[in-house]
Structures are given as C-alpha cells and as structure tokens.
Design a protein around this motif. Structure first.
Motif, PDB file in Angstrom:
ATOM      1  N   UNK A 507      30.906  39.147  -3.643  1.00 55.56           N
ATOM      2  CA  UNK A 507      30.486  39.752  -2.374  1.00 55.56           C
ATOM      3  C   UNK A 507      31.708  39.979  -1.487  1.00 55.56           C
ATOM      4  N   UNK A 508      31.813  41.192  -0.955  1.00 54.54           N
ATOM      5  CA  UNK A 508      32.989  41.544  -0.154  1.00 54.54           C
ATOM      6  C   UNK A 508      32.621  41.998   1.247  1.00 54.54           C
ATOM      7  N   UNK A 509      31.433  41.601   1.731  1.00 57.94           N
ATOM      8  CA  UNK A 509      31.018  42.013   3.068  1.00 57.94           C
ATOM      9  C   UNK A 509      31.534  41.085   4.164  1.00 57.94           C
ATOM     10  N   UNK A 510      31.955  39.877   3.765  1.00 54.27           N
ATOM     11  CA  UNK A 510      32.522  38.948   4.741  1.00 54.27           C
ATOM     12  C   UNK A 510      33.366  37.920   4.004  1.00 54.27           C
ATOM     13  N   UNK A 511      34.267  37.272   4.727  1.00 47.93           N
ATOM     14  CA  UNK A 511      35.132  36.258   4.120  1.00 47.93           C
ATOM     15  C   UNK A 511      34.311  35.086   3.607  1.00 47.93           C
ATOM     16  N   UNK A 512      33.291  34.698   4.371  1.00 44.82           N
ATOM     17  CA  UNK A 512      32.457  33.565   3.960  1.00 44.82           C
ATOM     18  C   UNK A 512      31.691  33.882   2.683  1.00 44.82           C
ATOM     19  N   UNK A 513      31.138  35.072   2.581  1.00 39.70           N
ATOM     20  CA  UNK A 513      30.386  35.450   1.391  1.00 39.70           C
ATOM     21  C   UNK A 513      31.298  35.643   0.182  1.00 39.70           C
ATOM     22  N   UNK A 514      32.503  36.138   0.444  1.00 38.42           N
ATOM     23  CA  UNK A 514      33.466  36.260  -0.650  1.00 38.42           C
ATOM     24  C   UNK A 514      33.783  34.883  -1.221  1.00 38.42           C
ATOM     25  N   UNK A 515      34.089  33.936  -0.340  1.00 36.29           N
ATOM     26  CA  UNK A 515      34.408  32.581  -0.799  1.00 36.29           C
ATOM     27  C   UNK A 515      33.229  31.961  -1.541  1.00 36.29           C
ATOM     28  N   UNK A 516      32.032  32.130  -1.022  1.00 39.12           N
ATOM     29  CA  UNK A 516      30.854  31.551  -1.667  1.00 39.12           C
ATOM     30  C   UNK A 516      30.644  32.146  -3.051  1.00 39.12           C
ATOM     31  N   UNK A 517      30.813  33.454  -3.196  1.00 43.73           N
ATOM     32  CA  UNK A 517      30.521  34.105  -4.474  1.00 43.73           C
ATOM     33  C   UNK A 517      31.577  33.786  -5.530  1.00 43.73           C
ATOM     34  N   UNK A 518      32.875  33.775  -5.159  1.00 44.12           N
ATOM     35  CA  UNK A 518      33.887  33.472  -6.172  1.00 44.12           C
ATOM     36  C   UNK A 518      33.841  31.992  -6.558  1.00 44.12           C
ATOM     37  N   UNK A 519      33.481  31.128  -5.617  1.00 41.78           N
ATOM     38  CA  UNK A 519      33.330  29.713  -5.931  1.00 41.78           C
ATOM     39  C   UNK A 519      32.173  29.507  -6.897  1.00 41.78           C
ATOM     40  N   UNK A 520      31.077  30.202  -6.656  1.00 43.81           N
ATOM     41  CA  UNK A 520      29.935  30.074  -7.555  1.00 43.81           C
ATOM     42  C   UNK A 520      30.251  30.630  -8.936  1.00 43.81           C
ATOM     43  N   UNK A 521      30.975  31.734  -9.001  1.00 45.13           N
ATOM     44  CA  UNK A 521      31.347  32.298 -10.300  1.00 45.13           C
ATOM     45  C   UNK A 521      32.234  31.319 -11.071  1.00 45.13           C
ATOM     46  N   UNK A 522      33.155  30.678 -10.383  1.00 48.46           N
ATOM     47  CA  UNK A 522      33.996  29.679 -11.048  1.00 48.46           C
ATOM     48  C   UNK A 522      33.142  28.555 -11.614  1.00 48.46           C
ATOM     49  N   UNK A 523      32.213  28.045 -10.820  1.00 43.46           N
ATOM     50  CA  UNK A 523      31.326  26.980 -11.272  1.00 43.46           C
ATOM     51  C   UNK A 523      30.529  27.410 -12.495  1.00 43.46           C
ATOM     52  N   UNK A 524      29.996  28.609 -12.441  1.00 48.00           N
ATOM     53  CA  UNK A 524      29.154  29.094 -13.536  1.00 48.00           C
ATOM     54  C   UNK A 524      29.955  29.366 -14.800  1.00 48.00           C
ATOM     55  N   UNK A 525      31.161  29.878 -14.645  1.00 48.18           N
ATOM     56  CA  UNK A 525      32.002  30.097 -15.827  1.00 48.18           C
ATOM     57  C   UNK A 525      32.366  28.768 -16.483  1.00 48.18           C
ATOM     58  N   UNK A 526      32.603  27.748 -15.675  1.00 51.10           N
ATOM     59  CA  UNK A 526      32.918  26.438 -16.243  1.00 51.10           C
ATOM     60  C   UNK A 526      31.690  25.824 -16.921  1.00 51.10           C
ATOM     61  N   UNK A 527      30.507  26.087 -16.399  1.00 53.18           N
ATOM     62  CA  UNK A 527      29.286  25.676 -17.102  1.00 53.18           C
ATOM     63  C   UNK A 527      29.167  26.441 -18.426  1.00 53.18           C
ATOM     64  N   UNK A 528      29.498  27.696 -18.389  1.00 50.51           N
ATOM     65  CA  UNK A 528      29.488  28.570 -19.564  1.00 50.51           C
ATOM     66  C   UNK A 528      30.376  27.986 -20.664  1.00 50.51           C
ATOM     67  N   UNK A 529      31.534  27.462 -20.262  1.00 53.64           N
ATOM     68  CA  UNK A 529      32.458  26.845 -21.210  1.00 53.64           C
ATOM     69  C   UNK A 529      31.917  25.505 -21.706  1.00 53.64           C
TER      70      UNK A 529
END
Length: 652
Positions: A507-529
């Motif tokens: 998400x690139x509509x705000x700094x807070x949403x960007x941080x939340x979305x990339x953090x969640x993607x990192x978490x999910x990719x690590x679960x994926x691994x």
C-alpha cells in the motif's frame, strides 16, 4: 558514521605479467589485422559521459522497504574475508570500510567530481525516457517480432571473426574480437561430463576417448536474485585451465589428469580443502601450488549471457536451461597475474585510472584479471564493449591489490572468490560439471518446473532460496515481484491455508499503510518459508518463483531491445514496465531521505539522488553519501530484522 571507499575504489595502471604482453599509454589500433602485443591506454572514469559511476549497480540506489528488504547482504558481506578466502573487500562494517548494509555510503572520486549519490541508471529509474529515445528514432517496439529475434544467432558470426587458434587465450591479432573467448558456440552444448568437444582442429587441445577436447568445461551453479530467468537473462558458464593442467607428468595430454585438476581447483575455490588434500596440482602442473580461494594464473572463464526462451529445456539436444540462441553479451575473464587476493588488505593499492582497450573490448580489473565483453550493437550483432560499459563488470569482479602493479582502478564486492561469482556457487558433484540449467528446468504440460532440489547454504544452514525469501519482500534484488508471482502467492498465502493473514498488496497511500503492508508481507513470506510452501514435495523450488511466463519473458526482451536499439547501456540494462516501487520515497517524515542539497523528499516522490555529507569540507568523507538504509544492525531476525553481515555463498 564513518565512510570510506564504496565500489569505486579506483585503482591500477600497469604492465601485464607473464603473458607476452606489455602496456602502453598509446591505444592506437592499426587498420591491418596483425599480430602484436596486447596494449591499451588509461582513462579516468570521471570523464564517462552520462554515468561516471558505472561500478555502482542500479540495485544499490533502491529503498529497503524500511529495512524489511535486505538484498544488500548478498554482495556487501564480510563472510569470505573473515574466512581468509579469496576476498579482501569486506563491506559490512569491517575497518576501514563503511557498512553498506546500513549506509548509503557512496564515495565520489574527489570533492570536485560529480556526486556518486545520484542514480544515473535512467533506463531503470525512468523507463519512459528510454522509450522516448526509441520513439525519437521512429521505432515502434511493438512491431518487433521478439520470438524470432531471440532465436537468431549473433554469437557464431562474431566467433568466426576471431583470428588465430581457439586454444590461445589471446588470439594475438590486433582486431576487435581479439579477446573473445576461444569457445566455438557450434561445439555446444557440452557433453554429459561437462567437457566441450569439437570436430574442428582449430578448437581442440587434444583428443580423448570421447572426441576432440577443447579444454572448456561447463559449470552448473545455483543462481539467485540477479541471475534467475525471471530477470530476463540466462547464462552459460565455462572454465578452461592452461595446457599444463591437461597433461600428465610425461607431458602427454590426459583427460583423467585434467579432470583431477579441475576437481582440485573447485575444492580450493569452495573452501573444501582438507589436511589430506594435495598441496600441488597434478601432472605437469605439479609445480603449481594449490591456493585456497585463488585460481592459478592462466585460468579462463567464458560467460555467454542469453535471452530467455521459456520453451527451451535442453531435452532436444540444443541449448539447455531456457537459453535462447541469441546472446545479449559474451563475457570473458583471464587471470593474467599469479595473485592471491588474501595477499592484500582493504584499502591497499588504489588509483583512478582504468587500463584497457575500447576497440578490443577489454579492461584490467586491477586485481589480477583481464575482463572482456562483447555486446549487441544497434542491429543486434556483437561488438566490443567500451570501458564505460566494462566498468560495470569491474564493479563486481574486482578487489584490492597490494601494489605490485601500478595503481589501477579497482572496485568489487564482498561475495566473490578471487573476483568470481559463479564457480564458488557450483554444485559439488557431477551435477556441477554440466551445462547451466537453472536447477534442472524442464517444461511439463506447458509449465516450467525445476528438477534439482534446492541446495542448502553451508553457513546459514537453510536452503539458499529460503535465505533470499527470508531477507527480502520481493524474491529479487530490486524489491519488485512479477505479477505472475504475486498471483500465485495470493492463492497460497491465505488464512484458509493456515496463514496468519492473506497475502497483501504493498500500500502506497500513506507512510503508515506502507509500513504495515511491507511488514505483513515479510511476516507472510517467512511463514511461507517455514511451512516449506515454496518447495514441491521432492524438495525442488516451485517453478513460478524461478521461471517467467512466456509472455512476460517476451515483453522483458522487448524492453531490453530498446536499450540495444538506442545503445544506452551506460544508463542500465534492467528495464521494467515502470519505475520500480523501490525507487519511491514512502518513508515517514521523521525518517525522510534527503537530496544532495539537504532538501527532504516528499511522500511518493521518486528518489533520484541521496543525502551526502556537506557539513565539514575538511573531512575525508566530504560529499560522500551519509543516508541510512533503515536496516537495523541490532534488530533480531525473530522481530523482523534482516541484517546479516557474514553471508557466505557456499553450498553443501
């Protein structure tokens, strides 16, 4: 923060040793094709038009998704240096160098030189400028029939122009393809043992039980984020040692002796030597000491870089591993000096002049090797690369030199062994002696699948691809992910499949949403691994992570051909459909990056340059980059940390 030389560490003007070669500052090239000494001239990269810092790759200007993406670790590492093996260029905080995982420490050549903290890679940063240049030539890329283009042969015609014998590393003739590797593409692919054999007497060293041996042997290695077919290119890698390594004690050519020497060299490069390993090579090379992390003088490496053909899997006896017939480049390395990188330490032997020959397409890397490269001209035929283009190669394939040569331009990264990248990552078995096949790619029911299980990183103790996924949020080094991959992940990473959340878009509509979305993607990719969902049941990596869909590969090739048509290689070879998301400023105001002049970026603005130190003109790092990557040195992996200063590229 303390800053010292980045990639640029300039370096060395000198005489070529032991090869019947000498240097001179006169780079005149006679029109007649005659035999002569290998000579070049010196040039300072500050004069390169358009991009004075081609040794700093475009990836080094990207954002890190607030520290969740640490693709930096794969190049900027101390691991090999700490092992004392083939690398004297630690780049993750070892004194006296800056930590390039933590800092954007771009160092200019001088306080008067152009800034190094500017992103000069316009083709990658702003692909619309490339398209505009193509349009100005009255060319419509949509009219190109790319499936036909990538199957045209442009390597053979270049090879046919090479004078002299193919068994000579230097053809000895003063002509454009002088250092084109003596590897006849007509002899490919390699045989099942990896050796390349030919019926052409000009190409062979000796005849063995299987045919005329050219001395070249194929290397099969584990790729990662910059060399998978997803990036638009596929490689062949080949090695050849001098004739004495092919001969037994009586001086007779012997395949068994040559095989033993290649195996022993692989052990030396991959840190597999033991107390019982031979201290010297076999046969006629018994006077050559085996040095851990170092190639013997006279070693050759050839690297054709092909377009991607998603239908090619090698089962028809043609080129394997999704290799199209057409090559983007043919690269070559020759070790011209008997030099062990561990004889030098960081910051030794630097200068600001690049020695080479633009008409013949080669440079010296300042660390014992000659690098040559031949690239497509505007019509698709191969031509010698200029020094401005070849300096991109020095950016990775180099290191420090203690001063036995005159100071020459050097650069390099922390992840190469004696300036090389592929051979240290080759498989330690017969699998490593075959054509590069990108983990055994095969086409099954129209889809690409891998047949070679994921290799384990010896030092990290996990799968090599898992390590990449754990430390990035994109599965490549640019912080972007193909839509085909996004689609597959959205189907797998779902709460209905036991994940903590559904796969989410950035998400690139705000700094807070960007941080939340990339953090969640990192978490999910690590679960994926952790769940091993990136693997098939047989331990192979799922094909959608490694291999592009046919249309994506064709469109990637179409964009690259725009670079070919315009000859804008100095502005980058990686071209995306639009500016990669990792070049945009999505930071909160409190941690905003600033421009060269200190003014802050606005949210959503493209980052075209970065912060530099302007406060103290008398400091050694005046005008050097002083921005921070937001990768946190002390943040634990379990809490989302990505810092890994001692990555080592060795596989089990």
């Amino acid at each position: 923060m303390h800053f010292k030389l980045l990639f640029l560490l300039a370096g060395s003007v000198f005489v070529l040793h032991g090869c019947g070669s000498s240097s001179t500052s006169d780079a005149t090239t006679p029109t007649a094709i005659t035999q002569s000494a290998l000579t070049g001239s010196y040039i300072n990269p500050v004069v390169f038009e358009g991009n004075p810092y081609p040794q700093i790759p475009a990836q080094c200007y990207t954002e890190t998704s607030l520290g969740r993406q640490n693709a930096c670790l794969f190049c900027h590492t101390n691991g090999l240096y700490k092992l004392g093996l083939g690398n004297n260029n630690p780049q993750a905080g070892e004194v006296p160098l800056v930590n390039f995982q933590l800092d954007y420490g771009y160092e200019p050549y001088s306080a008067q030189a152009p800034t190094a903290a500017k992103n000069y890679w316009l083709n990658t940063l702003a692909p619309e400028t490339l398209l505009a240049a193509v349009s100005a030539m009255d060319i419509d890329p949509n009219t190109w029939v790319m499936p036909d283009y990538i199957q045209e042969d442009n390597w053979q015609s270049a090879y046919n122009q090479r004078q002299g014998k193919s068994t000579d590393w230097d053809s000895g003739y003063n002509q454009p393809f002088r250092l084109l590797p003596g590897l006849n593409p007509a002899a490919l692919p390699a045989d099942s043992d990896g050796f390349i054999r030919s019926d052409n007497e000009k190409d062979i060293y000796f005849s063995d039980a299987f045919g005329g041996n050219t001395g070249w042997r194929a290397i099969n290695f584990m790729p990662y984020g910059i060399f998978s077919p997803m990036t638009g290119s596929v490689s062949g890698i080949y090695i050849r040692l001098p004739a004495k390594f092919m001969q037994d004690h009586s001086g007779e050519f012997n395949l068994a002796t040559y095989t033993q020497n290649l195996e022993l060299l692989r052990d030396a490069i991959q840190n597999r030597l033991t107390d019982t390993s031979p201290r010297f090579y076999y046969g006629s090379a018994a006077d050559i000491e085996v040095v851990a992390g170092s190639y013997p003088q006279g070693t050759e490496l050839a690297h054709p870089l092909h377009y991607v053909d998603t239908l090619a899997d090698g089962t028809d006896g043609k080129l394997p591993g999704m290799r199209a017939t057409r090559v983007k480049e043919v690269r070559y390395m020759y070790k011209d000096e008997d030099f062990n990188p561990m004889e030098a330490r960081p910051d030794e032997g630097t200068g600001d002049q690049i020695y080479g020959n633009d008409e013949q397409g080669w440079v010296d890397n300042g660390s014992g090797w000659l690098l040559a490269g031949y690239i497509e001209d505007k019509d698709g035929a191969l031509r010698p690369q200029t020094r401005a283009e070849l300096t991109q190669c020095i950016g990775c394939h180099s290191g420090f030199h203690p001063g036995t040569k005159d100071p020459n331009f050097t650069s390099g990264t922390g992840n190469t062994v004696d300036s090389t990248w592929s051979f240290p990552r080759s498989f330690d078995s017969d699998l490593g002696w075959k054509e590069m096949d990108y983990l055994g790619v095969r086409i099954v029911d129209g889809s690409a699948v891998s047949t070679t299980p994921e290799p384990i990183n010896r030092h990290a103790g996990i799968g090599e691809f898992a390590l990449l996924l754990n430390h990035t949020v994109s599965a490549n080094l640019y912080g972007v992910m193909a839509q085909s991959v996004e689609t597959q992940l959205s189907q797998i990473i779902d709460t209905n499949n036991g994940y903590s959340a559904n796969w989410t878009e950035i998400k690139t509509d705000s700094a807070a949403n960007f941080e939340q979305s990339v953090t969640q993607r990192q978490t999910l990719l690590r679960e994926f691994v952790t769940r091993k969902d990136y693997l098939n049941a047989d331990g192979t990596i799922k094909g959608f992570l490694l291999y592009p869909q046919e249309n994506d590969a064709i469109e990637n090739a179409r964009r690259y051909r725009q670079v070919v048509a315009t000859q804008r290689y100095i502005y980058g070879k990686d071209v995306f459909a639009e500016t990669p998301i990792s070049y945009y400023h999505y930071r909160d105001d409190a941690i905003a990056e600033v421009k060269n002049d200190g003014s802050p970026y606005q949210f959503g603005e493209i980052i075209s340059e970065r912060s530099i130190q302007l406060d103290e003109p008398t400091r050694f790092d005046y005008k050097a980059g002083d921005g921070i990557t937001l990768i946190e040195e002390n943040k634990p992996f379990a809490e989302g940390g990505t810092y890994l200063p001692d990555y080592v590229p060795y596989l089990q």
